[in-house]
Design a protein around this motif. Structure first.
Motif, PDB file in Angstrom:
ATOM      1  N   LEU A 364       0.823  -1.206   0.000  1.00 55.72           N
ATOM      2  CA  LEU A 364       0.000   0.000   0.000  1.00 55.72           C
ATOM      3  C   LEU A 364       0.859   1.259   0.000  1.00 55.72           C
ATOM      4  CD1 LEU A 364      -2.877  -1.037   2.413  1.00 55.72           C
ATOM      5  CD2 LEU A 364      -3.076  -0.515  -0.011  1.00 55.72           C
ATOM      6  N   LEU A 367       2.023   1.620  -3.538  1.00 51.14           N
ATOM      7  CA  LEU A 367       0.952   2.032  -4.436  1.00 51.14           C
ATOM      8  C   LEU A 367       0.530   3.478  -4.225  1.00 51.14           C
ATOM      9  CD1 LEU A 367      -1.355  -1.128  -4.349  1.00 51.14           C
ATOM     10  CD2 LEU A 367       0.227  -0.450  -6.156  1.00 51.14           C
ATOM     11  N   SER A 368       0.824   4.029  -3.035  1.00 54.46           N
ATOM     12  CA  SER A 368       0.407   5.402  -2.755  1.00 54.46           C
ATOM     13  C   SER A 368       1.289   6.430  -3.454  1.00 54.46           C
ATOM     14  CB  SER A 368       0.430   5.653  -1.242  1.00 54.46           C
ATOM     15  OG  SER A 368       1.755   5.570  -0.731  1.00 54.46           O
ATOM     16  N   HIS A 580      -6.792   2.175 -13.777  1.00 60.43           N
ATOM     17  CA  HIS A 580      -6.490   2.317 -12.356  1.00 60.43           C
ATOM     18  C   HIS A 580      -5.419   1.324 -11.937  1.00 60.43           C
ATOM     19  CE1 HIS A 580      -9.324   5.191 -10.459  1.00 60.43           C
ATOM     20  NE2 HIS A 580     -10.055   4.971 -11.539  1.00 60.43           N
ATOM     21  N   ARG A 584      -1.681   2.447 -10.740  1.00 57.81           N
ATOM     22  CA  ARG A 584      -1.258   2.131  -9.376  1.00 57.81           C
ATOM     23  C   ARG A 584       0.031   1.323  -9.387  1.00 57.81           C
ATOM     24  NH1 ARG A 584      -3.508   5.766  -6.067  1.00 57.81           N
ATOM     25  NH2 ARG A 584      -5.789   5.678  -6.052  1.00 57.81           N
ATOM     26  N   MET A 605      -4.790  10.809  -9.339  1.00 53.87           N
ATOM     27  CA  MET A 605      -3.880  10.071  -8.463  1.00 53.87           C
ATOM     28  C   MET A 605      -2.701  10.927  -8.020  1.00 53.87           C
ATOM     29  SD  MET A 605      -3.731   6.261 -10.160  1.00 53.87           S
ATOM     30  CE  MET A 605      -5.176   5.206 -10.232  1.00 53.87           C
ATOM     31  N   LEU A 611      -4.681   7.574   1.949  1.00 49.05           N
ATOM     32  CA  LEU A 611      -4.627   6.236   1.370  1.00 49.05           C
ATOM     33  C   LEU A 611      -5.989   5.679   0.978  1.00 49.05           C
ATOM     34  CD1 LEU A 611      -1.986   4.465   3.655  1.00 49.05           C
ATOM     35  CD2 LEU A 611      -1.758   5.037   1.242  1.00 49.05           C
ATOM     36  N   VAL A 614      -6.166   4.803  -2.725  1.00 50.62           N
ATOM     37  CA  VAL A 614      -5.366   3.613  -3.018  1.00 50.62           C
ATOM     38  C   VAL A 614      -6.101   2.362  -2.559  1.00 50.62           C
ATOM     39  CG1 VAL A 614      -3.169   2.445  -2.573  1.00 50.62           C
ATOM     40  CG2 VAL A 614      -3.234   4.939  -2.790  1.00 50.62           C
ATOM     41  N   ASP A 617      -8.924   1.097  -4.909  1.00 52.77           N
ATOM     42  CA  ASP A 617      -8.451   0.314  -6.044  1.00 52.77           C
ATOM     43  C   ASP A 617      -7.977  -1.064  -5.614  1.00 52.77           C
ATOM     44  OD1 ASP A 617      -8.980   2.370  -7.804  1.00 52.77           O
ATOM     45  OD2 ASP A 617      -6.971   3.223  -7.671  1.00 52.77           O
ATOM     46  N   ALA A 618      -7.317  -1.147  -4.451  1.00 54.73           N
ATOM     47  CA  ALA A 618      -6.810  -2.439  -3.980  1.00 54.73           C
ATOM     48  C   ALA A 618      -7.954  -3.369  -3.598  1.00 54.73           C
ATOM     49  CB  ALA A 618      -5.868  -2.235  -2.797  1.00 54.73           C
TER      50      ALA A 618
END
Length: 626
Positions: A364, A367-368, A580, A584, A605, A611, A614, A617-618
């Motif tokens: 995470l 990805l941020s 997305h 990411r 983004m 977060l 993010v 999307d996760a």
């Protein structure tokens, strides 16, 4: 004297629909905590053991042919290829066996909620023997072709990735006739799958063969098929609604910490994701079980219509799934057994959530990071002009694309035009091929698309010159059209040098020989190797980057490319979900027909804080039910 009794009236469509749903829900409830345990166990076995083993076998199959990764463009004939094909056939057989046993476990537990572990092993043995019979061949085709392509019926992690690649369907939809043919084929596949949707439960629940024939008979007529379709659609809608609720519940804590305690957001987001992953696994299994239960009820209700020699195995039931006979009484549960099973499932779920959450902390945080992925307009911007024309190029520049991907093809006289198709029928409505016409003849031909745009085929020189005037760098794809001279790469390099545009652009091609020759001539150029299908690892190529079709552009492939010093681009990404995901992942470049949307998502983004975005999307990647 005995007299014939009147047959009970058949229920109407809505009554049958309600009976299927009520009966299916009754079977799932009867299975209870044991079903939840089975869902977790099968997912852990599939994801943690079976798929890694199959992946290892697949890599070994490729190595037998001297390949580090799957590259259809460089398959070599010989003894290695024979061994590779034999290993792949073995992999398919193993996957077929594992899928069948997975379905057997679900169907057996739903059909007989009180089944013991020893009896379940007996069912596995019976199914293994049954799978060795010739009558199982239709089941193989159904599981690996029809079911994944239409998605109506059982689902499995083994086959979830099977689909019509988007680059194939996307190209077909750019032509009215081909698009209509594709829609017709999909509709026929859906109708065929509805008629064969009972194949798996019949195969598992009966002692004979002819499962496909039995399914065809049991779904004959609107009275049989419509309630079944409506019941399964209801289950899928229910799953989608619950999945949305899970996503919202997972996001709320992180959204709050983003506002009130940003320093806590990484941990909150990670463990929210871990919990959502576990809930997603259970939800996916629950939806699969509900679909299976509806199918089982439908088979039970049509038991009297099964083909000769096909007999139902004894089962249990606790819901009114038939109108003509009483349900079989369920086996009494063992005292305290359900509570112990439920407690064990809860403990395992919590442990898994904590484990997944801990493993997600670093992911995470990575990805941020704001993405710097390049957005490339595929053949220009089709919303503003015909592909590979000056109007499409100008529209892409106006939209703000980082680069424009375009195609170059050699003509009859050895020159070059900007063109993707080898023939003119799709864009110009003419029967000629590019290889049969000269640059002068081609550049006077009008082309139009389904959006109503119209332009003319540009010479390659005109296209490159206009791109230079716009300050727009190009990703030039070398296409083979049939008139390619042995020195077509040398001629292309000479043309670009004449235009003083060789070093200001980058290149790629599906043709491995063209890629190798271009790098041999000019090692300083940035050249990519394009792969319509990839897998297992990166190819052995002199290219600087690979361009992988979205269907096989996995995160594992991306990491493998980066680990080998290769850049990683993906084509053709046209859905927001794919945009997305790759933004990411910070994929080096995404090639899309909709650069405006991709640029908008990238800008969002780059400007977001916290977060929660993010995490959205996760979570949506894991919490899916179809």
């Amino acid at each position: 004297m005995p007299t014939d009794t009147a047959r009970a009236p058949r229920p109407g469509l809505w009554s049958e629909y309600r009976l299927l749903l009520r009966g299916g829900w009754g079977l799932v409830r009867a299975a209870g905590a044991r079903l939840a345990a089975l869902i977790l166990v099968t997912h852990l076995i599939v994801l943690g053991v079976a798929l890694p083993v199959l992946g290892w076998l697949f890599r070994e199959a490729l190595r037998a042919n001297g390949m580090s990764g799957l590259d259809l463009g460089q398959l070599r004939a010989g003894g290695g290829l024979t061994l590779s094909i034999a290993l792949i056939v073995g992999i398919i057989a193993l996957a077929f066996w594992l899928i069948s046993l997975q379905f057997t476990a679900f169907v057996a537990l739903l059909h007989r909620p009180g089944i013991s572990g020893r009896e379940l092993l007996g069912e596995f043995g019976r199914m293994t023997r049954k799978l060795l019979r010739p009558s199982s061949v239709p089941l193989l085709l159904y599981l690996f072709l029809l079911l994944p392509l239409t998605g109506f019926g059982f689902t499995s992690a083994f086959t979830r990735g099977i689909a019509i690649p988007s680059f194939i369907s996307g190209e077909l939809l750019k032509s009215a006739s081909n698009g209509a043919a594709l829609v017709l084929v999909i509709l026929l596949l859906v109708l065929l799958n509805i008629r064969l949707s009972l194949t798996v439960p019949v195969f598992v629940l009966t002692s004979g063969g002819k499962s496909a024939r039995a399914s065809w008979r049991l779904t004959r007529g609107l009275r049989a098929s419509v309630p079944l379709v409506l019941a399964i659609a209801t289950v899928l809608v229910f799953g989608a609604v619950v999945a949305f609720a899970v996503v919202v519940a997972a996001i709320v804590p992180t959204a709050l910490t983003d506002l009130l305690a940003p320093e806590a957001s990484p941990l909150v987001a990670a463990y929210s994701l871990g919990a959502a992953q576990v809930v997603g696994l259970l939800l996916s299994g629950l939806v699969t079980s509900l679909v299976a239960a509806v199918l089982i009820v439908r088979v039970r209700r049509g038991e009297d219509r099964l083909p000769a020699g096909v007999q139902m195995l004894p089962g249990e039931g606790s819901a009114p799934e038939t109108a003509a006979r009483a349900p079989r009484p369920p086996r009494p549960p063992r005292p305290g057994g359900s509570r112990r099973t439920a407690a064990a499932v809860a403990v395992v779920a919590v442990v898994l959530a904590l484990g997944f959450g801990t493993a997600s902390i670093g992911t995470l945080q990575r990805l941020s990071n704001a993405p710097d992925t390049l957005v490339l307009a595929h053949r220009g911007f089709s919303d503003g002009g015909v592909e590979n024309t000056l109007s499409g190029l100008e529209a892409a520049a106006s939209a703000g694309a980082d680069l424009v991907e375009m195609d170059v093809m050699q003509t009859k006289d050895g020159g070059f035009v900007a063109m993707h198709d080898a023939t003119l029928d799709r864009l110009a409505g003419r029967p000629e091929a590019v290889r049969d016409l000269t640059v002068a003849e081609l550049s006077g031909i009008a082309v139009r698309d389904l959006e109503g745009h119209e332009d003319r085929i540009p010479s390659f020189a005109d296209y490159v010159t206009r791109a230079d005037e716009l300050g727009m760098p190009l990703l030039i794809e070398i296409k083979l059209g049939g008139a390619d001279t042995p020195d077509h790469v040398e001629r292309l390099v000479a043309e670009l040098e004449r235009l003083d545009a060789l070093e200001s652009n980058i290149y790629h091609s599906l043709d491995a020989a063209s890629v190798a020759r271009l790098k041999q001539l000019r090692p300083d150029l940035t050249v990519g190797y394009t792969m319509a299908f990839a897998g297992a690892g990166v190819p052995d190529t002199p290219a600087d980057f690979i361009v992988v079709e979205e269907w096989t552009a996995t995160e594992q492939m991306q990491r493998a490319a980066w680990g080998s010093g290769l850049g990683f681009m993906v084509w053709t990404v046209n859905e927001d979900a794919g945009m997305h995901e790759h933004l990411r992942r910070d994929t080096d470049g995404i090639i899309t027909d909709h650069p405006d949307r991709a640029l908008g998502i990238r800008d969002e983004m780059q400007q977001e804080t916290g977060l929660s975005g993010v995490l959205v999307d996760a979570v949506t990647r894991f919490v899916t039910v179809v």
